[in-house]
Design a protein around this motif. Structure first.
Motif, PDB file in Angstrom:
ATOM      1  N   ASP A 111      16.283  -6.037 -16.443  1.00 33.87           N
ATOM      2  CA  ASP A 111      15.227  -6.770 -15.773  1.00 33.87           C
ATOM      3  C   ASP A 111      15.680  -7.218 -14.370  1.00 33.87           C
ATOM      4  O   ASP A 111      16.810  -7.673 -14.196  1.00 33.87           O
ATOM      5  N   LEU A 112      14.800  -7.095 -13.403  1.00 33.72           N
ATOM      6  CA  LEU A 112      15.145  -7.413 -12.016  1.00 33.72           C
ATOM      7  C   LEU A 112      15.538  -8.875 -11.820  1.00 33.72           C
ATOM      8  O   LEU A 112      16.392  -9.185 -10.985  1.00 33.72           O
ATOM      9  N   VAL A 119      23.511 -10.543  -8.660  1.00 34.98           N
ATOM     10  CA  VAL A 119      23.940 -10.121  -7.318  1.00 34.98           C
ATOM     11  C   VAL A 119      23.884 -11.256  -6.313  1.00 34.98           C
ATOM     12  O   VAL A 119      24.565 -11.207  -5.296  1.00 34.98           O
ATOM     13  N   GLY A 120      23.109 -12.282  -6.595  1.00 34.88           N
ATOM     14  CA  GLY A 120      23.026 -13.430  -5.700  1.00 34.88           C
ATOM     15  C   GLY A 120      24.317 -14.230  -5.650  1.00 34.88           C
ATOM     16  O   GLY A 120      24.533 -15.023  -4.743  1.00 34.88           O
ATOM     17  N   ARG A 121      25.199 -14.006  -6.626  1.00 32.72           N
ATOM     18  CA  ARG A 121      26.471 -14.754  -6.694  1.00 32.72           C
ATOM     19  C   ARG A 121      27.534 -14.198  -5.759  1.00 32.72           C
ATOM     20  O   ARG A 121      28.545 -14.830  -5.531  1.00 32.72           O
ATOM     21  N   LYS A 122      27.354 -12.959  -5.274  1.00 37.32           N
ATOM     22  CA  LYS A 122      28.386 -12.321  -4.441  1.00 37.32           C
ATOM     23  C   LYS A 122      27.809 -11.989  -3.074  1.00 37.32           C
ATOM     24  O   LYS A 122      26.618 -11.782  -2.935  1.00 37.32           O
ATOM     25  N   ASP A 123      28.689 -11.877  -2.079  1.00 43.46           N
ATOM     26  CA  ASP A 123      28.203 -11.521  -0.749  1.00 43.46           C
ATOM     27  C   ASP A 123      28.851 -10.235  -0.240  1.00 43.46           C
ATOM     28  O   ASP A 123      28.983 -10.022   0.945  1.00 43.46           O
ATOM     29  N   LYS A 131      19.378 -11.144   3.102  1.00 43.91           N
ATOM     30  CA  LYS A 131      18.051 -10.867   2.537  1.00 43.91           C
ATOM     31  C   LYS A 131      17.893 -11.544   1.183  1.00 43.91           C
ATOM     32  O   LYS A 131      18.867 -11.917   0.538  1.00 43.91           O
ATOM     33  N   ASP A 132      16.656 -11.665   0.740  1.00 45.00           N
ATOM     34  CA  ASP A 132      16.352 -12.216  -0.579  1.00 45.00           C
ATOM     35  C   ASP A 132      16.656 -11.133  -1.621  1.00 45.00           C
ATOM     36  O   ASP A 132      16.047 -10.052  -1.584  1.00 45.00           O
ATOM     37  N   PRO A 133      17.594 -11.411  -2.540  1.00 44.61           N
ATOM     38  CA  PRO A 133      17.975 -10.389  -3.528  1.00 44.61           C
ATOM     39  C   PRO A 133      16.788  -9.831  -4.319  1.00 44.61           C
ATOM     40  O   PRO A 133      16.708  -8.628  -4.549  1.00 44.61           O
ATOM     41  N   MET A 134      15.839 -10.682  -4.699  1.00 40.92           N
ATOM     42  CA  MET A 134      14.702 -10.202  -5.500  1.00 40.92           C
ATOM     43  C   MET A 134      13.853  -9.215  -4.708  1.00 40.92           C
ATOM     44  O   MET A 134      13.417  -8.200  -5.250  1.00 40.92           O
ATOM     45  N   GLU A 135      13.630  -9.511  -3.421  1.00 37.29           N
ATOM     46  CA  GLU A 135      12.838  -8.591  -2.588  1.00 37.29           C
ATOM     47  C   GLU A 135      13.541  -7.247  -2.449  1.00 37.29           C
ATOM     48  O   GLU A 135      12.909  -6.189  -2.552  1.00 37.29           O
ATOM     49  N   LEU A 137      15.790  -5.938  -4.485  1.00 33.78           N
ATOM     50  CA  LEU A 137      15.791  -5.252  -5.784  1.00 33.78           C
ATOM     51  C   LEU A 137      14.425  -4.647  -6.111  1.00 33.78           C
ATOM     52  O   LEU A 137      14.352  -3.535  -6.626  1.00 33.78           O
ATOM     53  N   ARG A 138      13.353  -5.370  -5.796  1.00 42.55           N
ATOM     54  CA  ARG A 138      11.999  -4.815  -6.044  1.00 42.55           C
ATOM     55  C   ARG A 138      11.797  -3.533  -5.236  1.00 42.55           C
ATOM     56  O   ARG A 138      11.282  -2.541  -5.741  1.00 42.55           O
ATOM     57  N   ALA A 139      12.209  -3.583  -3.957  1.00 40.48           N
ATOM     58  CA  ALA A 139      12.053  -2.403  -3.098  1.00 40.48           C
ATOM     59  C   ALA A 139      12.927  -1.249  -3.608  1.00 40.48           C
ATOM     60  O   ALA A 139      12.490  -0.094  -3.645  1.00 40.48           O
ATOM     61  N   GLN A 140      14.162  -1.580  -4.011  1.00 37.54           N
ATOM     62  CA  GLN A 140      15.043  -0.527  -4.535  1.00 37.54           C
ATOM     63  C   GLN A 140      14.494   0.055  -5.827  1.00 37.54           C
ATOM     64  O   GLN A 140      14.556   1.261  -6.044  1.00 37.54           O
ATOM     65  N   ALA A 141      13.983  -0.793  -6.717  1.00 37.99           N
ATOM     66  CA  ALA A 141      13.419  -0.307  -7.972  1.00 37.99           C
ATOM     67  C   ALA A 141      12.277   0.667  -7.685  1.00 37.99           C
ATOM     68  O   ALA A 141      12.200   1.748  -8.280  1.00 37.99           O
ATOM     69  N   ALA A 142      11.396   0.296  -6.759  1.00 36.26           N
ATOM     70  CA  ALA A 142      10.270   1.167  -6.418  1.00 36.26           C
ATOM     71  C   ALA A 142      10.760   2.513  -5.881  1.00 36.26           C
ATOM     72  O   ALA A 142      10.231   3.570  -6.230  1.00 36.26           O
ATOM     73  N   ALA A 143      11.791   2.468  -5.048  1.00 37.56           N
ATOM     74  CA  ALA A 143      12.305   3.691  -4.424  1.00 37.56           C
ATOM     75  C   ALA A 143      13.185   4.511  -5.367  1.00 37.56           C
ATOM     76  O   ALA A 143      13.164   5.737  -5.333  1.00 37.56           O
ATOM     77  N   ARG A 144      13.962   3.847  -6.218  1.00 39.24           N
ATOM     78  CA  ARG A 144      15.000   4.536  -6.981  1.00 39.24           C
ATOM     79  C   ARG A 144      14.641   4.864  -8.423  1.00 39.24           C
ATOM     80  O   ARG A 144      15.204   5.795  -8.995  1.00 39.24           O
ATOM     81  N   TYR A 145      13.744   4.101  -9.028  1.00 34.21           N
ATOM     82  CA  TYR A 145      13.446   4.343 -10.446  1.00 34.21           C
ATOM     83  C   TYR A 145      12.989   5.772 -10.727  1.00 34.21           C
ATOM     84  O   TYR A 145      13.366   6.336 -11.754  1.00 34.21           O
ATOM     85  N   PRO A 146      12.182   6.397  -9.839  1.00 38.01           N
ATOM     86  CA  PRO A 146      11.812   7.795 -10.136  1.00 38.01           C
ATOM     87  C   PRO A 146      13.028   8.727 -10.260  1.00 38.01           C
ATOM     88  O   PRO A 146      13.053   9.598 -11.133  1.00 38.01           O
ATOM     89  N   ALA A 147      14.043   8.528  -9.423  1.00 38.02           N
ATOM     90  CA  ALA A 147      15.261   9.350  -9.516  1.00 38.02           C
ATOM     91  C   ALA A 147      16.058   8.961 -10.759  1.00 38.02           C
ATOM     92  O   ALA A 147      16.514   9.830 -11.505  1.00 38.02           O
TER      93      ALA A 147
END
Length: 182
Positions: A111-112, A119-123, A131-135, A137-147
């Motif tokens: 779950d995102l 991931v918010g715990r590390k830099d 950047k906001d980690p949730m934003e 991750l949402r963008a990455q999920a949209a782009a990467r989940y198909p692959a």
């Protein structure tokens, strides 16, 4: 022959978003199976003689992805092992084809919200800088989940202990390979 022998015949490649546990779970999976562990990001840093944030800053993401593909290709030529890839590695059709040909791929999916907390715990993640980690991750999920969906096996790990995830992966691989479960 023990029950894990069939799982030791091919390299097992873990794919998924940042924070899903590819490296930490991968180390434990390798240990459970008696296989070596390789972290593609660590290998890329060793080959480049600089950290991933430095590679991104100095050479850019395309140069990093090219080096990542070459390193993964080299690792796949070696004997079977468990490999953790960077979150974007499986995006490359060329890298994905190499993995499909020479390994069995496992998409670790969580779950995102769980990932954002982790991931918010590390830099140390260049794609998250400022950047906001949730934003992200949402963008990455949209782009990467198909692959990622093209992986041989998908394991939904949730927010569980690493050993639970290892057990889930082993059972999923046994089912994928048509082996009796433990």
């Amino acid at each position: 022959m023990d029950r894990y022998d069939p799982l030791r015949r091919r390299t097992i490649v873990l794919v998924g978003l940042m924070g899903v546990g590819k490296s930490s779970v991968g180390r434990r999976l390798a240990n459970a199976l008696g296989l070596p562990f390789r972290d593609a990001d660590t290998e890329v840093e060793a080959a480049a003689g600089r950290t991933i944030p430095e590679i991104f800053a100095e050479l850019g993401e395309p140069a990093f992805r090219d080096g990542e593909r070459r390193v993964i290709s080299r690792l796949l030529e070696g004997p079977p092992h468990v490999m953790a890839t960077g979150g974007g590695a499986f995006q490359s059709p060329e890298t994905r084809a190499l993995i499909k040909q020479k390994a069995v791929s496992v998409w670790l999916k969580t779950d995102l919200h769980v990932l954002a907390r982790r991931v918010g715990r590390k830099d140390n993640r260049p794609l998250l800088a400022g950047k906001d980690p949730m934003e992200v991750l949402r963008a990455q999920a949209a782009a990467r989940y198909p692959a990622y969906a093209e992986a041989d096996v998908t394991v939904e790990t949730g927010d569980t202990a690493h050993q639970v995830a290892v057990g889930q992966i082993i059972r999923a691989l046994q089912a994928h390979l048509g082996e009796p479960a433990e």
